[in-house]
Design a protein around this motif. Structure first.
Motif, PDB file in Angstrom:
ATOM      1  N   ILE A  28      77.465  24.187  46.993  1.00 26.90           N
ATOM      2  CA  ILE A  28      77.686  24.600  45.605  1.00 26.90           C
ATOM      3  C   ILE A  28      77.054  23.551  44.706  1.00 26.90           C
ATOM      4  CG2 ILE A  28      79.372  25.076  43.789  1.00 26.90           C
ATOM      5  CD1 ILE A  28      81.328  25.997  45.910  1.00 26.90           C
TER       6      ILE A  28
ATOM      7  N   ASN B 153      74.837  25.665  39.319  1.00 28.29           N
ATOM      8  CA  ASN B 153      74.429  27.043  39.027  1.00 28.29           C
ATOM      9  C   ASN B 153      74.094  27.857  40.282  1.00 28.29           C
ATOM     10  OD1 ASN B 153      71.979  25.785  39.684  1.00 28.29           O
ATOM     11  ND2 ASN B 153      70.820  27.040  38.250  1.00 28.29           N
ATOM     12  N   ARG B 154      74.552  27.400  41.449  1.00 26.50           N
ATOM     13  CA  ARG B 154      74.178  28.103  42.684  1.00 26.50           C
ATOM     14  C   ARG B 154      75.261  27.961  43.748  1.00 26.50           C
ATOM     15  NH1 ARG B 154      68.671  28.950  45.335  1.00 26.50           N
ATOM     16  NH2 ARG B 154      69.178  29.136  47.544  1.00 26.50           N
ATOM     17  N   ILE B 155      75.501  29.073  44.444  1.00 25.35           N
ATOM     18  CA  ILE B 155      76.431  29.101  45.574  1.00 25.35           C
ATOM     19  C   ILE B 155      75.640  29.598  46.781  1.00 25.35           C
ATOM     20  CG2 ILE B 155      78.577  30.067  46.506  1.00 25.35           C
ATOM     21  CD1 ILE B 155      78.278  30.691  42.982  1.00 25.35           C
ATOM     22  N   ASP B 156      75.595  28.810  47.857  1.00 30.01           N
ATOM     23  CA  ASP B 156      74.912  29.209  49.090  1.00 30.01           C
ATOM     24  C   ASP B 156      75.956  29.538  50.148  1.00 30.01           C
ATOM     25  OD1 ASP B 156      71.813  28.609  48.985  1.00 30.01           O
ATOM     26  OD2 ASP B 156      72.802  27.001  47.867  1.00 30.01           O
TER      27      ASP B 156
ATOM     28  N   LYS C 215      81.929  32.460  42.366  1.00 30.51           N
ATOM     29  CA  LYS C 215      82.072  31.463  43.440  1.00 30.51           C
ATOM     30  C   LYS C 215      83.338  31.704  44.269  1.00 30.51           C
ATOM     31  CE  LYS C 215      84.523  27.647  41.227  1.00 30.51           C
ATOM     32  NZ  LYS C 215      84.459  26.250  40.833  1.00 30.51           N
TER      33      LYS C 215
ATOM     34  N   ILE D 122      80.938  29.450  52.489  1.00 29.60           N
ATOM     35  CA  ILE D 122      80.213  28.699  51.475  1.00 29.60           C
ATOM     36  C   ILE D 122      79.730  27.393  52.098  1.00 29.60           C
ATOM     37  CG2 ILE D 122      80.351  27.503  49.251  1.00 29.60           C
ATOM     38  CD1 ILE D 122      82.433  29.557  48.357  1.00 29.60           C
TER      39      ILE D 122
ATOM     40  N   GLY E 291      86.311  29.170  46.740  1.00 34.96           N
ATOM     41  CA  GLY E 291      85.425  28.651  45.706  1.00 34.96           C
ATOM     42  C   GLY E 291      84.937  27.240  45.958  1.00 34.96           C
ATOM     43  N   THR E 292      85.183  26.712  47.171  1.00 34.47           N
ATOM     44  CA  THR E 292      84.719  25.365  47.507  1.00 34.47           C
ATOM     45  C   THR E 292      83.909  25.422  48.803  1.00 34.47           C
ATOM     46  OG1 THR E 292      86.658  24.782  48.846  1.00 34.47           O
ATOM     47  CG2 THR E 292      86.793  24.333  46.469  1.00 34.47           C
TER      48      THR E 292
ATOM     49  N   PHE F  67      79.897  32.025  36.669  1.00 33.13           N
ATOM     50  CA  PHE F  67      79.877  31.165  37.847  1.00 33.13           C
ATOM     51  C   PHE F  67      81.268  31.033  38.464  1.00 33.13           C
ATOM     52  CE2 PHE F  67      79.882  27.096  40.103  1.00 33.13           C
ATOM     53  CZ  PHE F  67      78.760  27.253  40.904  1.00 33.13           C
ATOM     54  N   ASP F  68      82.268  30.767  37.617  1.00 37.37           N
ATOM     55  CA  ASP F  68      83.633  30.589  38.128  1.00 37.37           C
ATOM     56  C   ASP F  68      84.161  31.858  38.793  1.00 37.37           C
ATOM     57  OD1 ASP F  68      83.636  27.963  37.317  1.00 37.37           O
ATOM     58  OD2 ASP F  68      84.882  28.306  35.534  1.00 37.37           O
TER      59      ASP F  68
ATOM     60  N   THR G 286      73.824  32.946  45.412  1.00 32.86           N
ATOM     61  CA  THR G 286      74.051  33.518  44.096  1.00 32.86           C
ATOM     62  C   THR G 286      73.672  32.432  43.098  1.00 32.86           C
ATOM     63  OG1 THR G 286      75.851  34.899  44.932  1.00 32.86           O
ATOM     64  CG2 THR G 286      75.735  34.574  42.545  1.00 32.86           C
TER      65      THR G 286
END
Length: 178
Positions: free
Chosen positions: A101, A104-107, A49, A98, A76-77, A45-46, A124
């Motif tokens: 967040i 467990n998910r990044i849109d 993102k 992005i 990542g934000t 995840f890290d 993701t």
């Protein structure tokens, strides 16, 4: 003369058939690809993102070594954004940002300017299978108005192939790290 008339009728018939098929092809579609990575969920995840990390695994970024990418915001934000400009039509001009967040998910929202204008979105999803194994899924959410929705049938295969390669690249990168 009759041959030309027959050919003309045939061409009109094919076009009409394609337009009829386009009436039943969905305008909205989702393309989803998953793989399993032998690393903890937090590590995966890290890594994914961070938009800048796409330079290491995205086939679209790697298609043009001369692509110009600009990053804004804190990577990542929510709100962080990458914008790209490429002379290669396979890469084109566009941006992704992005929008959300969760653990467990990044849109992301994706905006395309060239070679064709369009707005789509993607996600993701990173789910722990076990302590050291993670399922990662890339989803692309597209829309094509009639009659261009007919083209989405072929377009989906290209995106799916590239998504699968992106995930294979992420897997290789992360699993090669100690």
């Amino acid at each position: 003369m009759k041959v030309l008339k027959f050919i003309g009728i045939g061409i009109v018939g094919i076009i009409a058939l394609l337009l009829i098929i386009a009436l039943i092809v969905p305008k909205d579609y989702t393309i989803s690809v998953s793989t399993t990575i032998d690393k903890p969920q937090k590590v995966v995840f890290d890594y994914v993102k961070m938009i800048k990390n796409q330079e290491n695994y995205s086939v679209w970024v790697m298609k043009d070594p001369k692509v110009k990418i600009e990053y804004t915001g804190v990577d990542g934000t929510v709100g962080s954004k990458s914008s790209w400009v490429s002379e290669d039509d396979n890469v084109g001009v566009g941006s992704q940002q992005i929008t959300k967040i969760t653990p467990n998910r990044i849109d992301v929202d994706i905006h395309f300017e060239k070679p064709m204008k369009g707005d789509d979105s993607a996600a993701t999803i990173v789910e722990a299978i076990s302590e050291n194994q993670t399922k990662i899924t890339n989803e692309f959410y597209g829309h094509a108005d009639y009659p261009m929705n007919l083209m989405s049938l072929a377009f989906k295969d290209f995106i799916k192939k590239d998504q699968a390669q992106n995930l294979a690249n992420v897997k290789k990168i992360l699993e090669s790290q100690p």
